[in-house]
Scaffold this active site. Sequence first.
Site, PDB file in Angstrom:
ATOM      1  CB  SER A 140      -0.908   0.010   1.241  1.00  0.00           C
ATOM      2  OG  SER A 140      -1.845  -1.037   1.167  1.00  0.00           O
ATOM      3  CB  ILE A 165       4.932  -9.060 -10.677  1.00  0.00           C
ATOM      4  CG1 ILE A 165       5.749  -8.270  -9.642  1.00  0.00           C
ATOM      5  CG2 ILE A 165       4.892  -8.348 -12.034  1.00  0.00           C
ATOM      6  CD1 ILE A 165       5.155  -6.930  -9.211  1.00  0.00           C
ATOM      7  CB  THR A 166      -0.605  -9.384 -12.698  1.00  0.00           C
ATOM      8  OG1 THR A 166      -1.186  -9.152 -11.420  1.00  0.00           O
ATOM      9  CG2 THR A 166      -1.626 -10.072 -13.601  1.00  0.00           C
ATOM     10  CD  GLN A 287     -40.462  -9.829   2.625  1.00  0.00           C
ATOM     11  OE1 GLN A 287     -40.257  -9.756   3.841  1.00  0.00           O
ATOM     12  NE2 GLN A 287     -41.492  -9.263   2.050  1.00  0.00           N
ATOM     13  CB  THR A 321      -7.857  10.990  -8.202  1.00  0.00           C
ATOM     14  OG1 THR A 321      -6.892  11.444  -9.143  1.00  0.00           O
ATOM     15  CG2 THR A 321      -7.177  10.234  -7.082  1.00  0.00           C
ATOM     16  CD  GLU A 371      -5.396  -2.198 -11.206  1.00  0.00           C
ATOM     17  OE1 GLU A 371      -5.670  -3.112 -11.988  1.00  0.00           O
ATOM     18  OE2 GLU A 371      -5.632  -1.001 -11.439  1.00  0.00           O
TER      19      GLU A 371
HETATM   20  N1  COS Z   1      -2.416  11.687  -9.668  1.00  0.00           N
HETATM   21  C1  COS Z   1      -1.371  12.564  -9.701  1.00  0.00           C
HETATM   22  N2  COS Z   1      -0.619  12.837  -8.611  1.00  0.00           N
HETATM   23  C2  COS Z   1      -0.933  12.209  -7.462  1.00  0.00           C
HETATM   24  C3  COS Z   1      -1.994  11.305  -7.357  1.00  0.00           C
HETATM   25  C4  COS Z   1      -2.757  11.066  -8.518  1.00  0.00           C
HETATM   26  N3  COS Z   1      -3.792  10.225  -8.491  1.00  0.00           N
HETATM   27  N4  COS Z   1      -2.064  10.840  -6.098  1.00  0.00           N
HETATM   28  C5  COS Z   1      -1.076  11.434  -5.420  1.00  0.00           C
HETATM   29  N5  COS Z   1      -0.395  12.265  -6.242  1.00  0.00           N
HETATM   30  C6  COS Z   1       0.734  13.135  -5.889  1.00  0.00           C
HETATM   31  C7  COS Z   1       0.385  14.065  -4.713  1.00  0.00           C
HETATM   32  O1  COS Z   1      -0.187  15.265  -5.176  1.00  0.00           O
HETATM   33  C8  COS Z   1       1.741  14.297  -4.105  1.00  0.00           C
HETATM   34  O2  COS Z   1       2.418  15.239  -4.900  1.00  0.00           O
HETATM   35  P1  COS Z   1       3.647  16.153  -4.343  1.00  0.00           P
HETATM   36  O3  COS Z   1       4.825  15.263  -4.263  1.00  0.00           O
HETATM   37  O4  COS Z   1       3.804  17.185  -5.392  1.00  0.00           O
HETATM   38  O5  COS Z   1       3.226  16.674  -3.001  1.00  0.00           O
HETATM   39  C9  COS Z   1       2.428  12.958  -4.297  1.00  0.00           C
HETATM   40  O6  COS Z   1       1.794  12.330  -5.400  1.00  0.00           O
HETATM   41  C10 COS Z   1       2.351  12.061  -3.070  1.00  0.00           C
HETATM   42  O7  COS Z   1       0.984  11.843  -2.792  1.00  0.00           O
HETATM   43  P2  COS Z   1       0.476  11.379  -1.346  1.00  0.00           P
HETATM   44  O8  COS Z   1       1.029  12.312  -0.301  1.00  0.00           O
HETATM   45  O9  COS Z   1      -0.992  11.217  -1.413  1.00  0.00           O
HETATM   46  O10 COS Z   1       1.236   9.977  -1.204  1.00  0.00           O
HETATM   47  P3  COS Z   1       1.163   8.846  -0.100  1.00  0.00           P
HETATM   48  O11 COS Z   1       2.523   8.314   0.110  1.00  0.00           O
HETATM   49  O12 COS Z   1       0.395   9.322   1.099  1.00  0.00           O
HETATM   50  O13 COS Z   1       0.366   7.639  -0.840  1.00  0.00           O
HETATM   51  C11 COS Z   1      -1.464   6.407  -1.773  1.00  0.00           C
HETATM   52  C12 COS Z   1      -0.781   7.773  -1.545  1.00  0.00           C
HETATM   53  C13 COS Z   1      -1.710   5.665  -0.477  1.00  0.00           C
HETATM   54  C14 COS Z   1      -2.793   6.780  -2.412  1.00  0.00           C
HETATM   55  C15 COS Z   1      -0.616   5.567  -2.749  1.00  0.00           C
HETATM   56  O14 COS Z   1       0.586   5.151  -2.136  1.00  0.00           O
HETATM   57  C16 COS Z   1      -1.364   4.339  -3.268  1.00  0.00           C
HETATM   58  O15 COS Z   1      -2.168   4.434  -4.206  1.00  0.00           O
HETATM   59  N6  COS Z   1      -1.143   3.147  -2.678  1.00  0.00           N
HETATM   60  C17 COS Z   1      -1.723   1.906  -3.175  1.00  0.00           C
HETATM   61  C18 COS Z   1      -0.842   1.333  -4.238  1.00  0.00           C
HETATM   62  C19 COS Z   1      -1.509   0.290  -5.059  1.00  0.00           C
HETATM   63  O16 COS Z   1      -2.579   0.489  -5.598  1.00  0.00           O
HETATM   64  N7  COS Z   1      -0.843  -0.836  -5.178  1.00  0.00           N
HETATM   65  C20 COS Z   1      -1.279  -1.892  -6.014  1.00  0.00           C
HETATM   66  C21 COS Z   1      -0.271  -2.105  -7.061  1.00  0.00           C
HETATM   67  S1  COS Z   1      -0.885  -2.454  -8.621  1.00  0.00           S
HETATM   68  S2  COS Z   1      -1.602  -4.244  -8.494  1.00  0.00           S
END
Ligand code: COS
Length: 390
Positions: A140, A165-166, A287, A321, A371
């Site tokens: 995460s 990794i898929t 029901q 988003t 994801e």
């Molecule tokens: N689009 C563009 N920029 C984004 C963004 C988005 N959707 N989400 C975040 N950012 C940017 C933020 O604006 C911030 O920018 P700055 O560096 O300029 O401040 C930066 O990215 C960091 O964002 P944030 O502070 O929200 O990061 P976090 O470390 O708190 O993490 C989450 C954010 C938890 C949302 C992210 O780590 C995540 O999506 N985790 C899950 C990963 C995942 O889906 N894994 C599965 C793998 S694929 S099977």
Amino acid sequence: MATIGLTGGVSFALTDEQKALRDLAHEFAEREIRPKEREYDQSSTHPADVLARAHEVGLMNVHIPEEYGGAGLNSFEGMLIGEELSWGCSGIGTAILANGLGHGPVILAGTEEQKRDWLPQLVEQPLLTSFALTEPNAGSDVSGIETTAVREGDDYVINGSKMFITNAGYASWFTLFASTDKSKGHRGLTAFVVPADADGVMVEKHLDKMGQRSTNTSAVAFQDVRVPAANRLGEEGEGFKIAMRTLDFTRPGTAIGAVGVARAAFEHAAQYSKERVQFGMPIAMNQGINFLIADMATKIEAARLLCWQAAWMIDSGMRATLQSSYAKRFAADICMEVTTDAVQIFGGYGYMKEYPVEKLMRDAKLFQIYEGTSQIQRLVIARELLLPRE
Ligand code: COS
């Protein structure tokens, strides 16, 4: 002068072309996927033959733009395909659809030259690509990525391990995220295209999963893997945002897969409830059962609409988003609920492997994890609502 009432409205009606696309995917699911879903699930077989057929009929890598030889389908059109393929089997569906995640960063962030180098080959042959983001200690928390990429002359040298990794065992290349500057946290992450046959890429054994078992999932080690700087996507430090923007695009596509699985479970359960007689009448007359059926159907419709809304926003060029996370969170969670209720309606039979809903309940669980877990989607939703970014 603008005339009120002539601006049109939101339409949920599909065009003839969209219906034809959905029908093509549905027929493919019925003819090519459903007959194999059980066998491939039991043996956890990578569905190479189905992927080759999907490629042949144009159901793979559908978002590759036309200028690189692809069909250039938009996000909404992807919804129509994704629901049907996962209705057929989400294990096989994910093997097909996860390619979008693998090469999505190239479409989003690649230079013209990189797109020409990496995209047309996916249209010409049924090649697979993988998204190498997750690590043993960074799931995460993407900013915790430990894999490093160190610049040496015109190359980068990559070291680290990726997890879950898929399609890793069958990918021809990976989009890999590594740190080029540990001191910068998420701002030090960088994306690379790494050919699977590069020296030092080691795909470990296929992981034995609970559900979606016909998707290949492996750990991959990268040991002193040398890639040219030309394989870097975007600038150093842009990797985190490239990953997030890719996930904004792909999460609705994953969510609609959950809708497909829920719909399959619903159809089985509704049919069974009309056939199964207890106390002298079909159980659907109770029901306690028909309210379950009503709730299942309502949840599926609501989840589909959230997916379609997110896709519509993406296709309209808006940042989606929030809506992507609404769709992913809700569709994954209702898929788990609907498949669990389907097992309940089947009773003891539903718990048996012989009946289809047992597999669907196992398959559903993964939607709440990959994801971005349902908790991560809630985190994104809460941040987007409470601390909106520009
Ligand atoms: N689009 C563009 N920029 C984004 C963004 C988005 N959707 N989400 C975040 N950012 C940017 C933020 O604006 C911030 O920018 P700055 O560096 O300029 O401040 C930066 O990215 C960091 O964002 P944030 O502070 O929200 O990061 P976090 O470390 O708190 O993490 C989450 C954010 C938890 C949302 C992210 O780590 C995540 O999506 N985790 C899950 C990963 C995942 O889906 N894994 C599965 C793998 S694929 S099977």
